[in-house]
Enzyme design. Structure first.
Site, PDB file in Angstrom:
ATOM      1  N   THR A 132     120.337 -39.621  96.564  1.00  0.00           N
ATOM      2  CA  THR A 132     119.794 -40.312  95.393  1.00  0.00           C
ATOM      3  C   THR A 132     120.878 -40.602  94.362  1.00  0.00           C
ATOM      4  O   THR A 132     121.878 -39.882  94.296  1.00  0.00           O
ATOM      5  CB  THR A 132     118.701 -39.416  94.749  1.00  0.00           C
ATOM      6  OG1 THR A 132     118.410 -39.908  93.447  1.00  0.00           O
ATOM      7  CG2 THR A 132     119.174 -37.975  94.589  1.00  0.00           C
ATOM      8  N   ASP A 133     120.629 -41.597  93.532  1.00  0.00           N
ATOM      9  CA  ASP A 133     121.576 -41.888  92.432  1.00  0.00           C
ATOM     10  C   ASP A 133     121.482 -40.833  91.319  1.00  0.00           C
ATOM     11  O   ASP A 133     122.342 -40.775  90.440  1.00  0.00           O
ATOM     12  CB  ASP A 133     121.326 -43.291  91.851  1.00  0.00           C
ATOM     13  CG  ASP A 133     119.949 -43.465  91.215  1.00  0.00           C
ATOM     14  OD1 ASP A 133     119.090 -42.560  91.339  1.00  0.00           O
ATOM     15  OD2 ASP A 133     119.723 -44.520  90.587  1.00  0.00           O
ATOM     16  N   GLU A 134     120.435 -39.970  91.393  1.00  0.00           N
ATOM     17  CA  GLU A 134     120.251 -39.000  90.305  1.00  0.00           C
ATOM     18  C   GLU A 134     121.372 -37.957  90.273  1.00  0.00           C
ATOM     19  O   GLU A 134     121.566 -37.285  89.265  1.00  0.00           O
ATOM     20  CB  GLU A 134     118.859 -38.354  90.409  1.00  0.00           C
ATOM     21  CG  GLU A 134     117.774 -39.419  90.377  1.00  0.00           C
ATOM     22  CD  GLU A 134     116.356 -38.900  90.212  1.00  0.00           C
ATOM     23  OE1 GLU A 134     116.162 -37.818  89.657  1.00  0.00           O
ATOM     24  OE2 GLU A 134     115.433 -39.627  90.636  1.00  0.00           O
ATOM     25  N   TYR A 157     116.146 -30.899  90.741  1.00  0.00           N
ATOM     26  CA  TYR A 157     116.106 -31.796  91.908  1.00  0.00           C
ATOM     27  C   TYR A 157     117.479 -32.395  92.177  1.00  0.00           C
ATOM     28  O   TYR A 157     118.019 -32.290  93.282  1.00  0.00           O
ATOM     29  CB  TYR A 157     115.070 -32.907  91.687  1.00  0.00           C
ATOM     30  CG  TYR A 157     115.225 -34.084  92.642  1.00  0.00           C
ATOM     31  CD1 TYR A 157     115.035 -33.918  94.013  1.00  0.00           C
ATOM     32  CD2 TYR A 157     115.562 -35.356  92.168  1.00  0.00           C
ATOM     33  CE1 TYR A 157     115.187 -34.992  94.892  1.00  0.00           C
ATOM     34  CE2 TYR A 157     115.708 -36.428  93.040  1.00  0.00           C
ATOM     35  CZ  TYR A 157     115.517 -36.246  94.400  1.00  0.00           C
ATOM     36  OH  TYR A 157     115.674 -37.304  95.266  1.00  0.00           O
ATOM     37  N   LYS A 161     120.118 -31.949  95.332  1.00  0.00           N
ATOM     38  CA  LYS A 161     120.585 -33.077  96.161  1.00  0.00           C
ATOM     39  C   LYS A 161     122.108 -33.173  96.094  1.00  0.00           C
ATOM     40  O   LYS A 161     122.762 -33.451  97.100  1.00  0.00           O
ATOM     41  CB  LYS A 161     119.945 -34.396  95.697  1.00  0.00           C
ATOM     42  CG  LYS A 161     118.476 -34.558  96.013  1.00  0.00           C
ATOM     43  CD  LYS A 161     118.136 -34.557  97.501  1.00  0.00           C
ATOM     44  CE  LYS A 161     118.609 -35.799  98.220  1.00  0.00           C
ATOM     45  NZ  LYS A 161     118.119 -35.832  99.629  1.00  0.00           N
TER      46      LYS A 161
HETATM   47  P1  NAD Z   1     108.843 -37.647 100.122  1.00  0.00           P
HETATM   48  O1  NAD Z   1     108.645 -36.441  99.259  1.00  0.00           O
HETATM   49  O2  NAD Z   1     107.837 -38.742 100.112  1.00  0.00           O
HETATM   50  O3  NAD Z   1     108.962 -37.177 101.655  1.00  0.00           O
HETATM   51  C1  NAD Z   1     109.708 -36.050 102.042  1.00  0.00           C
HETATM   52  C2  NAD Z   1     109.376 -35.734 103.497  1.00  0.00           C
HETATM   53  O4  NAD Z   1     110.164 -34.587 103.890  1.00  0.00           O
HETATM   54  C3  NAD Z   1     107.908 -35.366 103.719  1.00  0.00           C
HETATM   55  O5  NAD Z   1     107.431 -35.996 104.887  1.00  0.00           O
HETATM   56  C4  NAD Z   1     107.936 -33.854 103.899  1.00  0.00           C
HETATM   57  O6  NAD Z   1     106.899 -33.359 104.732  1.00  0.00           O
HETATM   58  C5  NAD Z   1     109.309 -33.652 104.531  1.00  0.00           C
HETATM   59  N1  NAD Z   1     109.844 -32.307 104.274  1.00  0.00           N
HETATM   60  C6  NAD Z   1     109.897 -31.672 103.070  1.00  0.00           C
HETATM   61  N2  NAD Z   1     110.427 -30.446 103.238  1.00  0.00           N
HETATM   62  C7  NAD Z   1     110.720 -30.323 104.562  1.00  0.00           C
HETATM   63  C8  NAD Z   1     111.303 -29.291 105.337  1.00  0.00           C
HETATM   64  N3  NAD Z   1     111.656 -28.125 104.795  1.00  0.00           N
HETATM   65  N4  NAD Z   1     111.485 -29.511 106.669  1.00  0.00           N
HETATM   66  C9  NAD Z   1     111.115 -30.694 107.241  1.00  0.00           C
HETATM   67  N5  NAD Z   1     110.541 -31.689 106.538  1.00  0.00           N
HETATM   68  C10 NAD Z   1     110.352 -31.510 105.221  1.00  0.00           C
HETATM   69  O7  NAD Z   1     110.296 -38.163  99.776  1.00  0.00           O
HETATM   70  P2  NAD Z   1     110.866 -39.650  99.727  1.00  0.00           P
HETATM   71  O8  NAD Z   1     110.593 -40.213  98.385  1.00  0.00           O
HETATM   72  O9  NAD Z   1     110.434 -40.382 100.933  1.00  0.00           O
HETATM   73  O10 NAD Z   1     112.437 -39.350  99.799  1.00  0.00           O
HETATM   74  C11 NAD Z   1     113.101 -39.240 101.066  1.00  0.00           C
HETATM   75  C12 NAD Z   1     114.573 -38.976 100.832  1.00  0.00           C
HETATM   76  O11 NAD Z   1     115.152 -40.046 100.082  1.00  0.00           O
HETATM   77  C13 NAD Z   1     114.859 -37.698 100.040  1.00  0.00           C
HETATM   78  O12 NAD Z   1     115.999 -37.089 100.590  1.00  0.00           O
HETATM   79  C14 NAD Z   1     115.132 -38.199  98.621  1.00  0.00           C
HETATM   80  O13 NAD Z   1     116.005 -37.326  97.947  1.00  0.00           O
HETATM   81  C15 NAD Z   1     115.784 -39.536  98.913  1.00  0.00           C
HETATM   82  N6  NAD Z   1     115.616 -40.568  97.842  1.00  0.00           N
HETATM   83  C16 NAD Z   1     114.360 -40.849  97.350  1.00  0.00           C
HETATM   84  C17 NAD Z   1     114.230 -41.850  96.397  1.00  0.00           C
HETATM   85  C18 NAD Z   1     112.866 -42.249  95.847  1.00  0.00           C
HETATM   86  O14 NAD Z   1     112.796 -43.074  94.934  1.00  0.00           O
HETATM   87  N7  NAD Z   1     111.768 -41.719  96.372  1.00  0.00           N
HETATM   88  C19 NAD Z   1     115.349 -42.546  95.947  1.00  0.00           C
HETATM   89  C20 NAD Z   1     116.610 -42.218  96.471  1.00  0.00           C
HETATM   90  C21 NAD Z   1     116.714 -41.240  97.448  1.00  0.00           C
HETATM   91  P1  TYD Z   2     109.392 -40.617  88.866  1.00  0.00           P
HETATM   92  O1  TYD Z   2     108.582 -41.613  89.628  1.00  0.00           O
HETATM   93  O2  TYD Z   2     108.946 -39.182  88.855  1.00  0.00           O
HETATM   94  O3  TYD Z   2     110.893 -40.750  89.401  1.00  0.00           O
HETATM   95  P2  TYD Z   2     112.284 -40.095  88.822  1.00  0.00           P
HETATM   96  O4  TYD Z   2     111.966 -39.066  87.821  1.00  0.00           O
HETATM   97  O5  TYD Z   2     112.881 -39.510  90.060  1.00  0.00           O
HETATM   98  O6  TYD Z   2     113.061 -41.255  88.271  1.00  0.00           O
HETATM   99  O7  TYD Z   2     109.496 -41.091  87.356  1.00  0.00           O
HETATM  100  C1  TYD Z   2     110.023 -42.365  87.036  1.00  0.00           C
HETATM  101  C2  TYD Z   2     110.089 -42.455  85.516  1.00  0.00           C
HETATM  102  O8  TYD Z   2     108.765 -42.457  84.988  1.00  0.00           O
HETATM  103  C3  TYD Z   2     110.785 -41.262  84.868  1.00  0.00           C
HETATM  104  O9  TYD Z   2     111.531 -41.721  83.750  1.00  0.00           O
HETATM  105  C4  TYD Z   2     109.653 -40.370  84.419  1.00  0.00           C
HETATM  106  C5  TYD Z   2     108.554 -41.371  84.087  1.00  0.00           C
HETATM  107  N1  TYD Z   2     107.161 -40.907  84.309  1.00  0.00           N
HETATM  108  C6  TYD Z   2     106.196 -41.068  83.296  1.00  0.00           C
HETATM  109  O10 TYD Z   2     106.497 -41.568  82.204  1.00  0.00           O
HETATM  110  N2  TYD Z   2     104.923 -40.648  83.553  1.00  0.00           N
HETATM  111  C7  TYD Z   2     104.551 -40.091  84.741  1.00  0.00           C
HETATM  112  O11 TYD Z   2     103.370 -39.704  84.904  1.00  0.00           O
HETATM  113  C8  TYD Z   2     105.550 -39.938  85.765  1.00  0.00           C
HETATM  114  C9  TYD Z   2     105.198 -39.322  87.091  1.00  0.00           C
HETATM  115  C10 TYD Z   2     106.834 -40.384  85.507  1.00  0.00           C
END
Ligand code: NAD
Ligand code: TYD
Length: 350
Positions: A132-134, A157, A161
């Site tokens: 992630t970019d975070e 988080y 990561k």
């Molecule tokens: P998500 O929470 O929707 O899915 C995570 C998946 O991992 C789930 O299917 C869960 O069952 C599985 N999982 C969790 N713990 C596990 C374990 N111990 N063993 C095996 N499986 C396990 O997450 P997402 O939003 O799809 O993110 C996927 C990846 O992309 C993550 O690594 C996250 O850091 C990265 N990412 C997410 C975003 C975003 O905006 N969602 C952006 C950039 C990077």
């Molecule tokens: P989120 O979807 O949790 O992603 P991330 O924190 O990883 O960027 O949140 C996106 C943005 O929205 C973040 O600035 C937090 C804000 N947010 C709210 O204002 N209300 C909400 O209920 C949630 C879940 C997030």
């Protein structure tokens, strides 16, 4: 070329899009989806591909070294695309250890399993760590995250990561494991668990529930359509250079409050409500502790070197996303009621 690819976290939001894309685009590949099916993992996300002949699901936790060893011995994957993680910042604030366990310990256990499974014969192998970019922290004075930006994680988080990214790179340096890393901005799209901003707002607007905007709503996120992230992952996996990092983003920055207003306008139209009706549900709530102000990705390296760029505009992506949620009420009901979890408990009971 025939090839077996192990995707971790394939039942989650982004993972399910990556699984679907690879299963359908590469019938010559065998795709193994390894997932522990936590609250965020949902096999309903993959109904359309679950019977494909080149798809296999394995329920396994990435912290389970013995389980991973068996998977490597049985399926002999040549590539790993690692997405499994705890992914929600708010949950990491209430339970940081769960994030250390899955994101750090789990990633190191998976790296060990890959090295041991490949027995040092790394020719044709690749470990792709999805991040992630975070990890870069919070931008306050303009500018963008590049691949050279120093890590400065600010939440449990992002700290977990960041640690996992360091371990992937350390394995490359220490054991010569062929690896790539990508760091992506916020994703949105179908099958997104409704604890994250966009699906939570869509669900609450639909149910006439209040829309909790943290703080003043001035935090900025850079949104990318999840299918564009899946296409970027496909590109990095096939064309990326070992040892390199690629930033992925949508050049699409939105203040949270502006985004929530846009969603309200789209939903008013879709639900036949008077203009401005949904926005009345907006409620400013206590800010998230340590809330990062702004994320913004410079994605020029992946565009320049690998030829990837986003395929659709935000307006298009958001409209498709809203349409998907409105057409898939059963999916929403199941994830919000936890019905799918009860099914797994019964189905996978030992
Ligand atoms: P998500 O929470 O929707 O899915 C995570 C998946 O991992 C789930 O299917 C869960 O069952 C599985 N999982 C969790 N713990 C596990 C374990 N111990 N063993 C095996 N499986 C396990 O997450 P997402 O939003 O799809 O993110 C996927 C990846 O992309 C993550 O690594 C996250 O850091 C990265 N990412 C997410 C975003 C975003 O905006 N969602 C952006 C950039 C990077
Ligand atoms: P989120 O979807 O949790 O992603 P991330 O924190 O990883 O960027 O949140 C996106 C943005 O929205 C973040 O600035 C937090 C804000 N947010 C709210 O204002 N209300 C909400 O209920 C949630 C879940 C997030």
């Amino acid at each position: 070329m025939e090839r077996t690819i192990l995707i971790t976290g394939g039942a989650g939001f982004i993972g399910s899009h990556v699984v679907r894309r690879l299963v359908t685009r590469y019938p010559q590949y065998r795709i193994i989806n390894l997932d522990a099916l936590t609250y965020a993992g949902n096999l309903e996300n993959l109904r359309d591909v679950e019977n494909a002949p080149n798809y296999t699901f394995v329920k396994c936790d990435i912290r389970d070294a013995e389980g991973l060893k068996k998977v490597f011995a049985e399926h002999k994957p040549a590539g790993v695309i690692h997405l499994a993680a705890e992914s929600h910042v708010d949950r990491s604030i209430s339970d940081p250890l769960a994030f250390v366990e899955t994101n750090v310990l789990g990633t190191v256990t998976l790296l060990n399993a890959a090295r041991e499974g490949w027995k040092g014969a790394f020719e044709g192998k690749r470990f792709y760590h999805v991040s992630t970019d975070e990890v870069y922290g919070s931008l306050h004075d303009g500018g963008f995250f590049t691949e050279e930006t120093a890590y400065d994680p600010q939440s449990p988080y992002s700290a977990s990561k960041a640690a996992s990214d360091h371990f992937a790179r350390a394995d490359g340096n220490t054991y010569k494991l062929p690896f790539v890393v990508s760091n992506c901005s916020n994703n949105y799209g179908s099958h997104h668990f409704p604890e994250k901003l966009i699906p939570l707002m869509i669900n609450n607007i639909r149910n006439n529930k209040s829309l909790p905007v943290y703080g003043k709503g001035e935090n900025v996120r850079d949104w990318l359509w999840v299918e564009d992230h899946a296409s970027a992952i496909d590109t990095v996996f096939h064309k990326g250079v070992n040892g390199e990092t690629y930033n992925i983003g949508g050049h699409n920055e939105w203040k949270n409050i502006d985004l929530v207003h846009l969603l309200c306008r789209i939903m008013d139209k879709k639900l036949g409500r008077a203009e401005g009706e949904s926005a009345k549900l907006i409620s400013y709530v206590t800010d998230r502790a340590g809330h990062d102000l702004r994320y913004a990705i410079d994605a020029s390296k992946i565009e320049r070197e690998l030829g990837w760029k986003p395929s659709i505009t935000f307006e298009e992506g958001l409209e498709r996303t809203v349409d998907w949620y409105l057409a898939n009420e059963a999916w929403l009901e199941h994830v919000t009621s936890g019905a799918y979890q009860q099914y797994y408990e019964a189905h996978y009971a030992r």
